[in-house]
Design a protein around this motif. Sequence first.
Motif, PDB file in Angstrom:
ATOM      1  N   THR A  35       0.837  -1.198   0.000  1.00 35.42           N
ATOM      2  CA  THR A  35       0.000   0.000   0.000  1.00 35.42           C
ATOM      3  C   THR A  35       0.872   1.248   0.000  1.00 35.42           C
ATOM      4  N   GLY A  36       0.485   2.238  -0.787  1.00 38.68           N
ATOM      5  CA  GLY A  36       1.220   3.493  -0.832  1.00 38.68           C
ATOM      6  C   GLY A  36       2.415   3.476  -1.768  1.00 38.68           C
ATOM      7  N   HIS A  37       2.564   2.433  -2.580  1.00 35.23           N
ATOM      8  CA  HIS A  37       3.692   2.338  -3.505  1.00 35.23           C
ATOM      9  C   HIS A  37       3.660   3.497  -4.497  1.00 35.23           C
ATOM     10  N   ALA A  38       4.812   3.979  -4.869  1.00 28.87           N
ATOM     11  CA  ALA A  38       4.920   5.057  -5.854  1.00 28.87           C
ATOM     12  C   ALA A  38       4.371   4.572  -7.200  1.00 28.87           C
ATOM     13  N   PRO A  39       3.844   5.480  -8.014  1.00 26.84           N
ATOM     14  CA  PRO A  39       3.360   5.088  -9.344  1.00 26.84           C
ATOM     15  C   PRO A  39       4.468   4.391 -10.127  1.00 26.84           C
ATOM     16  N   LEU A  40       4.067   3.351 -10.868  1.00 30.65           N
ATOM     17  CA  LEU A  40       5.052   2.506 -11.534  1.00 30.65           C
ATOM     18  C   LEU A  40       4.428   1.843 -12.747  1.00 30.65           C
ATOM     19  N   LEU A  41       5.211   1.693 -13.798  1.00 30.98           N
ATOM     20  CA  LEU A  41       4.839   0.893 -14.952  1.00 30.98           C
ATOM     21  C   LEU A  41       6.021  -0.017 -15.219  1.00 30.98           C
ATOM     22  N   THR A  42       5.787  -1.332 -15.259  1.00 35.33           N
ATOM     23  CA  THR A  42       6.878  -2.275 -15.443  1.00 35.33           C
ATOM     24  C   THR A  42       6.473  -3.393 -16.386  1.00 35.33           C
ATOM     25  N   ALA A  43       7.451  -3.900 -17.105  1.00 45.51           N
ATOM     26  CA  ALA A  43       7.238  -5.074 -17.956  1.00 45.51           C
ATOM     27  C   ALA A  43       7.317  -6.316 -17.080  1.00 45.51           C
ATOM     28  N   LEU A  44       6.478  -7.297 -17.382  1.00 49.33           N
ATOM     29  CA  LEU A  44       6.472  -8.551 -16.631  1.00 49.33           C
ATOM     30  C   LEU A  44       7.024  -9.678 -17.486  1.00 49.33           C
ATOM     31  N   ASP A  45       7.756 -10.558 -16.838  1.00 52.54           N
ATOM     32  CA  ASP A  45       8.297 -11.744 -17.490  1.00 52.54           C
ATOM     33  C   ASP A  45       7.309 -12.896 -17.293  1.00 52.54           C
ATOM     34  N   VAL A  46       7.535 -13.987 -17.965  1.00 56.96           N
ATOM     35  CA  VAL A  46       6.780 -15.200 -17.691  1.00 56.96           C
ATOM     36  C   VAL A  46       7.232 -15.672 -16.317  1.00 56.96           C
ATOM     37  N   GLY A  47       6.279 -15.924 -15.420  1.00 58.12           N
ATOM     38  CA  GLY A  47       6.646 -16.339 -14.075  1.00 58.12           C
ATOM     39  C   GLY A  47       5.434 -16.439 -13.171  1.00 58.12           C
ATOM     40  N   VAL A  48       5.698 -16.432 -11.874  1.00 55.74           N
ATOM     41  CA  VAL A  48       4.632 -16.568 -10.885  1.00 55.74           C
ATOM     42  C   VAL A  48       4.452 -15.252 -10.151  1.00 55.74           C
ATOM     43  N   MET A  49       3.233 -14.762 -10.198  1.00 55.97           N
ATOM     44  CA  MET A  49       2.831 -13.576  -9.448  1.00 55.97           C
ATOM     45  C   MET A  49       2.196 -14.089  -8.154  1.00 55.97           C
ATOM     46  N   ARG A  50       2.491 -13.444  -7.051  1.00 57.27           N
ATOM     47  CA  ARG A  50       1.905 -13.866  -5.780  1.00 57.27           C
ATOM     48  C   ARG A  50       1.110 -12.713  -5.185  1.00 57.27           C
ATOM     49  N   VAL A  51      -0.072 -13.046  -4.665  1.00 56.79           N
ATOM     50  CA  VAL A  51      -0.919 -12.056  -3.998  1.00 56.79           C
ATOM     51  C   VAL A  51      -1.259 -12.576  -2.610  1.00 56.79           C
ATOM     52  N   ARG A  52      -1.401 -11.644  -1.660  1.00 56.50           N
ATOM     53  CA  ARG A  52      -1.748 -12.032  -0.288  1.00 56.50           C
ATOM     54  C   ARG A  52      -3.008 -11.283   0.127  1.00 56.50           C
ATOM     55  N   PRO A  53      -4.182 -11.949  -0.089  1.00 62.57           N
ATOM     56  CA  PRO A  53      -5.435 -11.304   0.292  1.00 62.57           C
ATOM     57  C   PRO A  53      -5.714 -11.363   1.798  1.00 62.57           C
ATOM     58  N   GLY A  54      -5.009 -12.176   2.521  1.00 57.19           N
ATOM     59  CA  GLY A  54      -5.181 -12.320   3.970  1.00 57.19           C
ATOM     60  C   GLY A  54      -3.874 -12.836   4.522  1.00 57.19           C
ATOM     61  N   LYS A  55      -3.944 -13.957   5.222  1.00 50.75           N
ATOM     62  CA  LYS A  55      -2.726 -14.556   5.753  1.00 50.75           C
ATOM     63  C   LYS A  55      -2.059 -15.500   4.761  1.00 50.75           C
ATOM     64  N   GLU A  56      -2.826 -16.045   3.833  1.00 49.64           N
ATOM     65  CA  GLU A  56      -2.317 -17.029   2.870  1.00 49.64           C
ATOM     66  C   GLU A  56      -1.939 -16.368   1.546  1.00 49.64           C
ATOM     67  N   TRP A  57      -0.833 -16.815   0.972  1.00 51.70           N
ATOM     68  CA  TRP A  57      -0.414 -16.353  -0.351  1.00 51.70           C
ATOM     69  C   TRP A  57      -1.112 -17.181  -1.418  1.00 51.70           C
ATOM     70  N   LYS A  58      -1.465 -16.551  -2.520  1.00 53.75           N
ATOM     71  CA  LYS A  58      -2.037 -17.240  -3.676  1.00 53.75           C
ATOM     72  C   LYS A  58      -1.115 -16.984  -4.858  1.00 53.75           C
ATOM     73  N   ALA A  59      -0.917 -18.022  -5.671  1.00 56.25           N
ATOM     74  CA  ALA A  59      -0.031 -17.923  -6.824  1.00 56.25           C
ATOM     75  C   ALA A  59      -0.840 -17.835  -8.114  1.00 56.25           C
ATOM     76  N   ILE A  60      -0.341 -17.015  -9.029  1.00 60.81           N
ATOM     77  CA  ILE A  60      -0.942 -16.867 -10.347  1.00 60.81           C
ATOM     78  C   ILE A  60       0.179 -16.960 -11.373  1.00 60.81           C
ATOM     79  N   ALA A  61       0.083 -17.932 -12.283  1.00 65.27           N
ATOM     80  CA  ALA A  61       1.061 -18.039 -13.362  1.00 65.27           C
ATOM     81  C   ALA A  61       0.718 -16.980 -14.403  1.00 65.27           C
ATOM     82  N   VAL A  62       1.682 -16.108 -14.725  1.00 65.45           N
ATOM     83  CA  VAL A  62       1.455 -15.072 -15.729  1.00 65.45           C
ATOM     84  C   VAL A  62       2.426 -15.283 -16.890  1.00 65.45           C
ATOM     85  N   MET A  63       1.943 -14.984 -18.091  1.00 66.61           N
ATOM     86  CA  MET A  63       2.712 -15.268 -19.295  1.00 66.61           C
ATOM     87  C   MET A  63       3.249 -14.008 -19.976  1.00 66.61           C
ATOM     88  N   GLY A  64       3.751 -13.096 -19.172  1.00 64.59           N
ATOM     89  CA  GLY A  64       4.363 -11.882 -19.703  1.00 64.59           C
ATOM     90  C   GLY A  64       3.347 -10.801 -20.001  1.00 64.59           C
TER      91      GLY A  64
END
Length: 137
Positions: A35-64
């Motif tokens: 929260t509060g991260h500075a504005p950003l635009l970045t390119a993504l590689d093929v890999g695993v994105m992780r999100v933490r909606p609570g205590k548990e992390w969830k993984a999402i495979a993203v293809m760039g």
Amino acid sequence: MSLNVRVITPDKTVWDAVVDEVILPSTTGQLGILTGHAPLLTALDVGVMRVRPGKEWKAIAVMGGFAEVEDNVVKVLVNGAELGEKIDQQTAKTEFEQSQQTLASTSADNRQASIQATQAVKRTRARYQAAGGMVQL
């Protein structure tokens, strides 16, 4: 405060929820967003994105693709994405092993086939890791 995260592919929205933290597979390495991260635009590689909606992390495979961070909103626009919990781990492991074998048997002289085989390994590795599999590098 929290982050509103949207993962969008050309044909569907894979994730649209509020989370506490995000880790993105940027082309320059793993990138943590809070929260509060500075504005950003970045390119993504093929890999695993992780999100933490609570205590548990969830993984999402993203293809760039690309990610934009602004005003506690993270928009992730990718060529393809899949929730790790919806990926069959055994199938993903088999596909990863097959892609490794294909890469190993590809002639270094055939540059196009080598590039395609390398990309297939990256995609299948991301799916396997998102499904919870451990990958030996």
